[in-house]
Design a protein around this motif. Structure first.
Motif, PDB file in Angstrom:
ATOM      1  N   GLN A 174       0.908  -1.200  -0.014  1.00  0.00           N
ATOM      2  CA  GLN A 174      -0.075  -0.047  -0.043  1.00  0.00           C
ATOM      3  C   GLN A 174       0.847   1.236   0.028  1.00  0.00           C
ATOM      4  O   GLN A 174       0.508   2.237  -0.488  1.00  0.00           O
ATOM      5  CB  GLN A 174      -0.865  -0.043   1.348  1.00  0.00           C
ATOM      6  CG  GLN A 174      -1.983  -1.189   1.141  1.00  0.00           C
ATOM      7  CD  GLN A 174      -2.963  -0.828   2.183  1.00  0.00           C
ATOM      8  OE1 GLN A 174      -3.523   0.043   2.561  1.00  0.00           O
ATOM      9  NE2 GLN A 174      -2.753  -1.812   3.313  1.00  0.00           N
ATOM     10  N   THR A 175       2.073   1.264   1.048  1.00  0.00           N
ATOM     11  CA  THR A 175       2.741   2.360   0.875  1.00  0.00           C
ATOM     12  C   THR A 175       3.382   2.614  -0.380  1.00  0.00           C
ATOM     13  O   THR A 175       3.596   3.844  -0.875  1.00  0.00           O
ATOM     14  CB  THR A 175       3.744   2.373   1.994  1.00  0.00           C
ATOM     15  OG1 THR A 175       3.026   1.918   3.094  1.00  0.00           O
ATOM     16  CG2 THR A 175       4.452   3.440   2.333  1.00  0.00           C
ATOM     17  N   LEU A 176       3.838   1.694  -1.018  1.00  0.00           N
ATOM     18  CA  LEU A 176       4.677   1.982  -2.213  1.00  0.00           C
ATOM     19  C   LEU A 176       3.673   2.539  -3.431  1.00  0.00           C
ATOM     20  O   LEU A 176       3.987   3.319  -4.179  1.00  0.00           O
ATOM     21  CB  LEU A 176       5.494   0.578  -2.824  1.00  0.00           C
ATOM     22  CG  LEU A 176       6.512   0.138  -2.138  1.00  0.00           C
ATOM     23  CD1 LEU A 176       6.926  -1.338  -2.594  1.00  0.00           C
ATOM     24  CD2 LEU A 176       7.700   1.097  -2.493  1.00  0.00           C
ATOM     25  N   THR A 203      10.953   9.324  -4.667  1.00  0.00           N
ATOM     26  CA  THR A 203       9.907   9.925  -3.754  1.00  0.00           C
ATOM     27  C   THR A 203      10.249   9.185  -2.529  1.00  0.00           C
ATOM     28  O   THR A 203      10.134   9.883  -1.226  1.00  0.00           O
ATOM     29  CB  THR A 203       8.546   9.257  -4.249  1.00  0.00           C
ATOM     30  OG1 THR A 203       8.409   9.648  -5.568  1.00  0.00           O
ATOM     31  CG2 THR A 203       7.442   9.713  -3.487  1.00  0.00           C
ATOM     32  N   ALA A 204      10.619   7.774  -2.446  1.00  0.00           N
ATOM     33  CA  ALA A 204      10.932   7.147  -1.233  1.00  0.00           C
ATOM     34  C   ALA A 204      12.034   8.002  -0.495  1.00  0.00           C
ATOM     35  O   ALA A 204      12.204   8.045   0.887  1.00  0.00           O
ATOM     36  CB  ALA A 204      11.230   5.804  -1.526  1.00  0.00           C
ATOM     37  N   ARG A 205      13.252   8.536  -1.224  1.00  0.00           N
ATOM     38  CA  ARG A 205      14.218   9.093  -0.468  1.00  0.00           C
ATOM     39  C   ARG A 205      13.770  10.235   0.089  1.00  0.00           C
ATOM     40  O   ARG A 205      14.147  10.807   1.064  1.00  0.00           O
ATOM     41  CB  ARG A 205      15.253   9.437  -1.594  1.00  0.00           C
ATOM     42  CG  ARG A 205      16.520  10.189  -1.104  1.00  0.00           C
ATOM     43  CD  ARG A 205      17.643  10.316  -2.165  1.00  0.00           C
ATOM     44  NE  ARG A 205      16.966  11.018  -3.462  1.00  0.00           N
ATOM     45  CZ  ARG A 205      17.780  11.202  -4.442  1.00  0.00           C
ATOM     46  NH1 ARG A 205      18.994  10.570  -4.581  1.00  0.00           N
ATOM     47  NH2 ARG A 205      17.483  11.829  -5.334  1.00  0.00           N
ATOM     48  N   PHE A 206      12.881  11.360  -0.522  1.00  0.00           N
ATOM     49  CA  PHE A 206      12.455  12.605   0.107  1.00  0.00           C
ATOM     50  C   PHE A 206      11.653  12.110   1.239  1.00  0.00           C
ATOM     51  O   PHE A 206      11.485  12.924   2.341  1.00  0.00           O
ATOM     52  CB  PHE A 206      11.304  13.150  -1.086  1.00  0.00           C
ATOM     53  CG  PHE A 206      10.515  14.337  -0.366  1.00  0.00           C
ATOM     54  CD1 PHE A 206      11.196  15.377   0.110  1.00  0.00           C
ATOM     55  CD2 PHE A 206       9.302  13.937  -0.013  1.00  0.00           C
ATOM     56  CE1 PHE A 206      10.150  16.408   0.731  1.00  0.00           C
ATOM     57  CE2 PHE A 206       8.420  15.017   0.479  1.00  0.00           C
ATOM     58  CZ  PHE A 206       9.035  16.226   0.856  1.00  0.00           C
ATOM     59  N   PHE A 207      10.777  11.019   1.267  1.00  0.00           N
ATOM     60  CA  PHE A 207       9.813  10.556   2.626  1.00  0.00           C
ATOM     61  C   PHE A 207      10.685   9.679   3.732  1.00  0.00           C
ATOM     62  O   PHE A 207      10.123   9.534   4.461  1.00  0.00           O
ATOM     63  CB  PHE A 207       8.697   9.832   1.899  1.00  0.00           C
ATOM     64  CG  PHE A 207       7.562  10.664   1.372  1.00  0.00           C
ATOM     65  CD1 PHE A 207       6.757  11.272   2.144  1.00  0.00           C
ATOM     66  CD2 PHE A 207       7.486  10.945   0.022  1.00  0.00           C
ATOM     67  CE1 PHE A 207       5.658  12.065   1.923  1.00  0.00           C
ATOM     68  CE2 PHE A 207       6.481  11.676  -0.251  1.00  0.00           C
ATOM     69  CZ  PHE A 207       5.444  12.188   0.408  1.00  0.00           C
ATOM     70  N   LYS A 208      11.781   9.486   3.269  1.00  0.00           N
ATOM     71  CA  LYS A 208      12.835   8.690   4.215  1.00  0.00           C
ATOM     72  C   LYS A 208      12.189   7.399   4.533  1.00  0.00           C
ATOM     73  O   LYS A 208      12.354   6.821   5.298  1.00  0.00           O
ATOM     74  CB  LYS A 208      13.159   9.387   5.347  1.00  0.00           C
ATOM     75  CG  LYS A 208      13.819  10.706   5.381  1.00  0.00           C
ATOM     76  CD  LYS A 208      14.148  11.453   6.331  1.00  0.00           C
ATOM     77  CE  LYS A 208      15.116  12.607   6.224  1.00  0.00           C
ATOM     78  NZ  LYS A 208      14.389  13.666   5.168  1.00  0.00           N
ATOM     79  N   GLN A 209      11.835   6.692   3.275  1.00  0.00           N
ATOM     80  CA  GLN A 209      11.454   5.551   3.362  1.00  0.00           C
ATOM     81  C   GLN A 209      11.886   4.534   2.216  1.00  0.00           C
ATOM     82  O   GLN A 209      11.267   3.635   1.591  1.00  0.00           O
ATOM     83  CB  GLN A 209       9.669   5.266   3.080  1.00  0.00           C
ATOM     84  CG  GLN A 209       9.039   6.174   4.424  1.00  0.00           C
ATOM     85  CD  GLN A 209       7.409   5.963   4.093  1.00  0.00           C
ATOM     86  OE1 GLN A 209       7.059   6.666   3.023  1.00  0.00           O
ATOM     87  NE2 GLN A 209       6.843   5.725   4.991  1.00  0.00           N
ATOM     88  N   PHE A 227       9.818  -3.711  -3.800  1.00  0.00           N
ATOM     89  CA  PHE A 227       9.316  -3.102  -4.884  1.00  0.00           C
ATOM     90  C   PHE A 227       9.150  -4.327  -6.163  1.00  0.00           C
ATOM     91  O   PHE A 227       8.191  -4.118  -6.741  1.00  0.00           O
ATOM     92  CB  PHE A 227      10.450  -2.294  -5.542  1.00  0.00           C
ATOM     93  CG  PHE A 227      10.468  -1.765  -7.038  1.00  0.00           C
ATOM     94  CD1 PHE A 227       9.267  -0.939  -7.362  1.00  0.00           C
ATOM     95  CD2 PHE A 227      11.043  -2.329  -8.002  1.00  0.00           C
ATOM     96  CE1 PHE A 227       9.127  -0.381  -8.839  1.00  0.00           C
ATOM     97  CE2 PHE A 227      11.015  -2.037  -9.470  1.00  0.00           C
ATOM     98  CZ  PHE A 227      10.054  -0.995  -9.846  1.00  0.00           C
ATOM     99  N   LEU A 228      10.020  -5.153  -6.086  1.00  0.00           N
ATOM    100  CA  LEU A 228      10.039  -6.082  -7.283  1.00  0.00           C
ATOM    101  C   LEU A 228       8.576  -7.038  -7.354  1.00  0.00           C
ATOM    102  O   LEU A 228       7.720  -7.104  -8.162  1.00  0.00           O
ATOM    103  CB  LEU A 228      11.159  -6.981  -7.460  1.00  0.00           C
ATOM    104  CG  LEU A 228      11.303  -8.197  -8.632  1.00  0.00           C
ATOM    105  CD1 LEU A 228      11.145  -7.284  -9.930  1.00  0.00           C
ATOM    106  CD2 LEU A 228      12.511  -8.952  -8.619  1.00  0.00           C
TER     107      LEU A 228
END
Length: 379
Positions: free
Chosen positions: A178-180, A334-340, A347-348
């Protein structure tokens, strides 16, 4: 012929997602200058049967760094029957807040098919301050949340601010999936602003001026649609003055919300989202939605086409690498900005499941109603 069509779709997908990735980098991170707080805010939070989530939200409100005389919180009770209002009252009695000045609970005045739009309108009618910020009852607000909004308002004088939202509690694969998915929407949101074509926002972290809301007659024109209190208003605000619609790209403005706990809830949530995005008049949003749907449909068709020798193995692998590559690039940023970034480990596997889920939701949304907060809403 089939191979050519599929290649064209994937190239179109590469261009669209690649453009959003480029747009993501074009939105510069807003730097705080430690300005003296000036802006007065009215925080609007509709709720319906949120007894489990309200304590976390309230504790985050109590920890806000912003001066208490510069903001108020208006909770709007939308016919809760689980004691949510009592929980708010009990927590307020234990904290150093002046109930009548800072935090209010009002009842939702239902006049349309959209409970949430009615709740927001009810709150704005009694709001004391010019700047309205909406959030949700299952959210946790960051300590310097209002400070970041205030500094953006002082430095750029916007009339609408879209800000970041993500999920918390990513322990299971279901939550990580869900988060991805949610991060991909956030990446597209930011990318749209970078391309100067904003088309998405999230009502869990959305601010605008009360006077303009009233001038635009609020949600008039889409009150028959149960969802969409955010993107339909964004469309109005863009039309009013597109140069005054800003994205607040700062980690201290990130609001965290909770993922749903079951597959059926996830399906209903996505059906609810689909019901508003399909009605979005923005052409860029429709184009993006069509290209994403076709690309996911292509992913589902590749294996059968390969089995029946309608497409070569080399083309199949190349197309999958292209799609996964551009998806990963946007998600990574995006994940880097949100620190996630840790979520990228899923991902795969998520990418294998997502085309099935995405296409299923699109098809289901064409004819099925959805359930939300104990109510049923037609498409």
């Amino acid at each position: 012929m089939i191979a050519t069509i599929i290649i064209v779709i994937i190239i179109a997908y590469l261009i669209v997602i690649g453009s959003l990735t480029y747009g993501f980098d074009k939105v510069e991170e807003f730097q705080l200058r430690d300005l003296k707080p000036k802006t007065k805010f009215s925080i609007v939070i509709p709720f319906r049967n949120e007894a489990e989530n309200l304590p976390k939200l309230l504790n985050s409100i109590f920890k806000l760094n912003y001066p208490k005389d510069l903001f108020e919180v208006i909770f709007v009770d939308d016919e809760s029957d689980d004691g949510s209002a009592d929980i708010i009252n009990n927590l307020l009695n234990t904290k150093d807040f002046t109930r009548t000045d800072n935090i209010k609970i009002i009842q939702n005045n239902r006049v349309s098919n959209s409970p949430k739009k009615d709740a927001i309108t009810s709150a704005i009618e009694i709001a004391n301050n010019e700047w309205i910020i909406t959030s949700d009852a299952d959210c946790v607000l960051p300590e310097y949340w209002l400070d970041t909004f205030d500094e953006l308002i002082q430095t750029k004088q916007p009339n609408c601010i879209v800000a970041p939202v993500t999920y918390y509690g990513q322990t299971s694969f279901f939550n990580r999936f869900q988060t991805l998915d949610f991060l991909s929407l956030q990446g597209a949101t930011i990318g749209g602003f970078g391309l100067q074509k904003p088309f998405l926002c999230n009502g869990a972290n959305f601010a605008y001026q009360k006077s303009i809301f009233r001038e635009l007659k609020g949600f008039e024109g889409n009150i028959k649609i149960a969802s969409g209190d955010d993107i339909f208003l964004l469309e109005k605000l863009k039309t009013y003055n597109p140069k005054k619609v800003c994205y607040l790209k700062n980690p201290k403005a990130i609001v965290h919300t909770q993922p749903v706990s079951s597959l059926q809830q996830l399906i209903n949530q996505r059906l609810r989202w689909a019901s508003k995005t399909s009605r979005n008049p923005d052409w860029f949003s429709k184009l993006l939605g069509l290209v994403v749907f076709l690309a996911n449909l292509v992913c589902l068709s590749l294996f059968p086409l390969l089995i029946f020798n309608l497409i070569s193995g080399r083309i199949t692998v190349s197309l999958l690498v292209i799609k996964l590559g551009i998806d990963f690039l946007l998600l990574f940023k995006t994940a880097r900005f949100f620190k996630q970034e840790n979520l990228l480990l899923s991902f795969l596997f998520s990418s294998i499941l997502y085309p099935f889920f995405s296409v299923y939701i699109v098809i289901l949304s064409l004819f099925k109603s959805y359930h939300w907060k104990g109510r049923t809403f037609k498409k």
